[in-house]
Enzyme design. Sequence first.
Site, short mmCIF file in Angstrom:
data_model
loop_
_atom_site.label_atom_id
_atom_site.label_comp_id
_atom_site.label_asym_id
_atom_site.label_seq_id
_atom_site.Cartn_x
_atom_site.Cartn_y
_atom_site.Cartn_z
CD GLU A 218 114.08 53.22 48.05
OE1 GLU A 218 112.83 53.18 48.20
OE2 GLU A 218 114.84 53.04 49.07
CD GLU A 339 117.32 56.14 50.42
OE1 GLU A 339 116.51 55.74 51.23
OE2 GLU A 339 116.75 56.78 49.41
#
Length: 435
Positions: A218, A339
Amino acid sequence: MAVSNGFFYHILAFTSCVAFIYFSFRDFKDDFKSHFLDYKPQVRFVEINGTQFVLDGKPFYVNGWNSYWLMDQAVDESTRPRVNAIFRTGAQMGLTVCRTWAFNDGTYNALQISPGRFDERVFQALDRVIAEAGRHGIRLILSLANNLDAYGGKSQYVKWAWEEGVGLSSSNDSFFFDPSIKRYFKKYLKTVLMRRNHMSGLQYKDDPTIFAWELMNEPRCSSDSSGRTLQNWIEEMSKYIKSIDQNHLLTVGLEGFYGPTSPPEKLNINPGEWFGMLGADFIRNNKIPTIDFASVHVYPDSWLVLADITEKENFVSEWVKSHIEDGDNILKKPVLVTEFGLSSNANGFDHSHRLLFYKSIFDTIYESAKKNGAGSGAFVWQLIVEGMEVFHDSFAFIPESIPSLHSLLKEQSCRLATLRYGSNLVRQIFKNVCK
Ligand SMILES: *[C@@H]1O[C@H](CO)[C@@H](O)[C@H](O)[C@H]1NC(C)=O
Ligand SMILES: *[C@@H]1O[C@H](CO)[C@@H](O)[C@H](O)[C@H]1NC(C)=O
């Protein structure tokens, strides 16, 4: 995903691939092969043809999962059996790839104790994770750094540089531009890629059990919302990895936010205006030639705090479809939802919401895969096994304990495997998984 739960603030992912396998798990030790009708040791790397992953000349789809904790849990003998247990669970559901952390910088059970200094004990734990994944027919996405603080993260690198008196700036985003920190990170990358696994004897860069490397979990660089800093860092680090390892696929680890170079209709798909100013730029970042495929994360609870369930559902569907379209039309690269999760702490949470939301993602992936599109798979955040309450980040679940989700995961594995193998072969290959 960013989860704050007491002192745990974790993000992880891990992927694996059980393709042609059916398991009967009494005892794997000696007669492992006899338990598999079509067992092949993983001697082939997953490759890319256009917008699809391919293996042995056929499209390869991912029904995957995240378990970020594998290396950490493999260090101590007392917790080590959890690694096998989760691979077994994944394999029994027909899951093919697991996403997990191959970093731990400067915290408890650190792999990298300080810049360029590694703990052999922890490296051996990572060796074991990779070897055990291979033995279960599972492949791995290994993530190489964290944007968040869990397990060190970019702030740990910045702290090291500061402590050694070489840091240019105390900003945690200096991870992406400070020359000393970039040297630290390259040293780490090289050490990991060149590592020789003490169990398999293979160097990581030559091990087909590794599905792909991920630069960072991320990444965001909100101090430069133009996106230039992060773009430069991705270009530099992806080239560096490819200079050492030409075997493996590489992805960035992005959440999927559209940035300043995106057309306005794409910016409108972001969960809010703020998300376009985090320094990430989905299309531009993924166009980089040394990046092989794109990733998307999906966290409607954290991103749309005030929305009701219907609004969240609509968002999820549009978000995933939009990124798959980008893969098909603009990037010409595969797209993985690396995810997705729903927090049990969210207002009005009910397990049925997970069922709805997971199914929507799975359907979108399947519809794309059926048409040979870029939608190639998804990884639930996250799976754990018995006795891991401390890792319960409000997203985690033990698959066997929630039968509806367990069945859903299995069904998705079987649908995707059917696209790869055809329905007759699937029933043979996934005998105990697919009816
Ligand atoms: C790549 O995909 C194209 C178009 O779908 C197909 O014709 C070709 O055979 C594929 N090549 C390989 C090596 O899989
Ligand atoms: C960097 O991150 C650390 C850990 O979250 C935090 O304590 C520190 O204040 C941050 N530094 C700056 C300059 O924001």
